[in-house]
Design a protein around this motif. Structure first.
Motif, mmCIF file in Angstrom:
data_model
loop_
_atom_site.group_PDB
_atom_site.id
_atom_site.type_symbol
_atom_site.label_atom_id
_atom_site.label_comp_id
_atom_site.label_asym_id
_atom_site.label_seq_id
_atom_site.Cartn_x
_atom_site.Cartn_y
_atom_site.Cartn_z
ATOM 1 N N GLY A 20 0.771 -1.236 0.000
ATOM 2 C CA GLY A 20 0.000 0.000 0.000
ATOM 3 C C GLY A 20 0.803 1.288 0.000
ATOM 4 N N GLN A 21 2.139 1.213 -0.084
ATOM 5 C CA GLN A 21 2.965 2.416 -0.041
ATOM 6 C C GLN A 21 4.064 2.363 -1.088
ATOM 7 O OE1 GLN A 21 3.242 5.264 2.296
ATOM 8 N NE2 GLN A 21 1.090 4.745 2.460
ATOM 9 N N ASP A 22 4.343 3.504 -1.670
ATOM 10 C CA ASP A 22 5.487 3.687 -2.555
ATOM 11 C C ASP A 22 6.492 4.503 -1.752
ATOM 12 O OD1 ASP A 22 7.324 4.240 -4.521
ATOM 13 O OD2 ASP A 22 5.982 5.464 -5.737
ATOM 14 N N LEU A 23 7.629 3.898 -1.403
ATOM 15 C CA LEU A 23 8.612 4.559 -0.551
ATOM 16 C C LEU A 23 9.797 5.064 -1.359
ATOM 17 C CD1 LEU A 23 8.674 2.100 2.493
ATOM 18 C CD2 LEU A 23 7.335 4.194 2.217
ATOM 19 N N VAL A 24 10.487 6.047 -0.797
ATOM 20 C CA VAL A 24 11.698 6.624 -1.367
ATOM 21 C C VAL A 24 12.773 6.545 -0.294
ATOM 22 C CG1 VAL A 24 12.760 8.732 -2.261
ATOM 23 C CG2 VAL A 24 10.381 8.209 -2.822
ATOM 24 N N LEU A 25 13.997 6.190 -0.706
ATOM 25 C CA LEU A 25 15.136 6.110 0.203
ATOM 26 C C LEU A 25 16.163 7.150 -0.213
ATOM 27 C CD1 LEU A 25 16.953 4.709 2.346
ATOM 28 C CD2 LEU A 25 17.623 3.105 0.531
ATOM 29 N N GLU A 26 16.633 7.943 0.740
ATOM 30 C CA GLU A 26 17.665 8.942 0.465
ATOM 31 C C GLU A 26 18.787 8.815 1.485
ATOM 32 O OE1 GLU A 26 14.924 12.523 -1.389
ATOM 33 O OE2 GLU A 26 15.428 12.600 0.741
ATOM 34 N N GLY A 30 26.652 14.828 6.013
ATOM 35 C CA GLY A 30 26.590 15.538 7.288
ATOM 36 C C GLY A 30 25.993 16.921 7.197
ATOM 37 N N GLY A 31 26.032 17.543 6.020
ATOM 38 C CA GLY A 31 25.460 18.871 5.828
ATOM 39 C C GLY A 31 24.004 18.853 5.384
ATOM 40 N N GLY A 32 23.419 17.662 5.230
ATOM 41 C CA GLY A 32 22.020 17.555 4.831
ATOM 42 C C GLY A 32 21.794 17.504 3.321
ATOM 43 N N THR A 33 22.871 17.410 2.541
ATOM 44 C CA THR A 33 22.742 17.313 1.084
ATOM 45 C C THR A 33 22.474 15.862 0.697
ATOM 46 O OG1 THR A 33 24.271 19.144 0.774
ATOM 47 C CG2 THR A 33 23.930 17.686 -1.115
ATOM 48 N N VAL A 34 21.471 15.641 -0.143
ATOM 49 C CA VAL A 34 21.168 14.293 -0.620
ATOM 50 C C VAL A 34 22.279 13.871 -1.580
ATOM 51 C CG1 VAL A 34 19.558 12.846 -1.921
ATOM 52 C CG2 VAL A 34 18.676 14.584 -0.344
ATOM 53 N N ILE A 35 22.980 12.789 -1.241
ATOM 54 C CA ILE A 35 24.069 12.308 -2.085
ATOM 55 C C ILE A 35 23.687 11.042 -2.852
ATOM 56 C CG2 ILE A 35 25.893 13.388 -0.724
ATOM 57 C CD1 ILE A 35 26.379 10.611 0.554
ATOM 58 N N LEU A 52 27.440 2.652 -2.386
ATOM 59 C CA LEU A 52 27.731 4.075 -2.212
ATOM 60 C C LEU A 52 29.100 4.262 -1.568
ATOM 61 C CD1 LEU A 52 26.749 7.020 -2.365
ATOM 62 C CD2 LEU A 52 25.767 6.702 -0.082
ATOM 63 N N GLY A 53 29.992 4.937 -2.273
ATOM 64 C CA GLY A 53 31.298 5.252 -1.700
ATOM 65 C C GLY A 53 31.146 6.325 -0.637
ATOM 66 N N VAL A 54 31.669 6.071 0.560
ATOM 67 C CA VAL A 54 31.551 7.024 1.664
ATOM 68 C C VAL A 54 32.913 7.250 2.307
ATOM 69 C CG1 VAL A 54 29.127 6.508 2.192
ATOM 70 C CG2 VAL A 54 30.924 5.174 3.295
ATOM 71 N N THR A 55 33.037 8.383 2.960
ATOM 72 C CA THR A 55 34.209 8.692 3.770
ATOM 73 C C THR A 55 33.763 8.691 5.226
ATOM 74 O OG1 THR A 55 33.762 11.064 3.598
ATOM 75 C CG2 THR A 55 35.245 10.111 1.946
#
Length: 152
Positions: A20-26, A30-35, A52-55
């Protein structure tokens, strides 16, 4: 969900689909920018960011209901009653650091500046992780001579 990463690596985040739901993952830095964003669309569709490459640093995983498309306007007079809101979605969200594989695509790689390296003769693995996902590769031709040709 807040996620603290202690060393650079590859993050894998997966979200189950729900009835019953279409979900989105983001994933936000640390600054709140969607990467990174996974929105494959549809009810009961799994979302995920497999590579996802992360530091080192703080990240935030955000799960939300996809925006609903507005229905076409009816020529009838009056308005139809508002539909009942769906029940709260119960989902499972997992995040883990995975070992970086030599031939594995690492996100983000949507443009020439973030493209992954590809050496002639090597085989690589990539993911089309979500709608609109683009993967760019930099092909090194430095080791080729005049007698070589590339067939893609």
């Amino acid at each position: 969900v807040r996620l603290d990463i202690d060393k650079p690596g590859v993050l894998q985040v997966m979200l189950t689909g729900v009835e019953g739901q279409d979900l989105v993952l983001e994933v936000e830095d640390g600054g709140g920018t969607v990467i990174a964003r996974s929105d494959r669309g549809g009810i009961r569709v799994k979302e995920g960011i497999p590579n996802l490459g992360v530091t080192a640093g703080r990240y935030t995983l955000v799960v939300r209901a996809a925006p609903k498309k507005k229905p076409a306007r009816s020529s009838r007079r009056g308005r139809a009653p508002e539909p009942e809101p769906p029940p709260a979605a119960v989902y499972e969200l997992t995040a883990q650091m995975i070992p970086p594989a030599k031939a594995l695509e690492i996100e983000p790689d949507d443009d020439r500046g973030t493209a992954n390296d590809l050496i002639v003769g090597d085989a690589v693995t990539g993911f089309v992780g979500w709608n609109g996902d683009a993967d760019e590769w930099k092909l090194s031709v430095e080791t080729l001579s005049e007698k070589n040709a590339i067939d893609v």
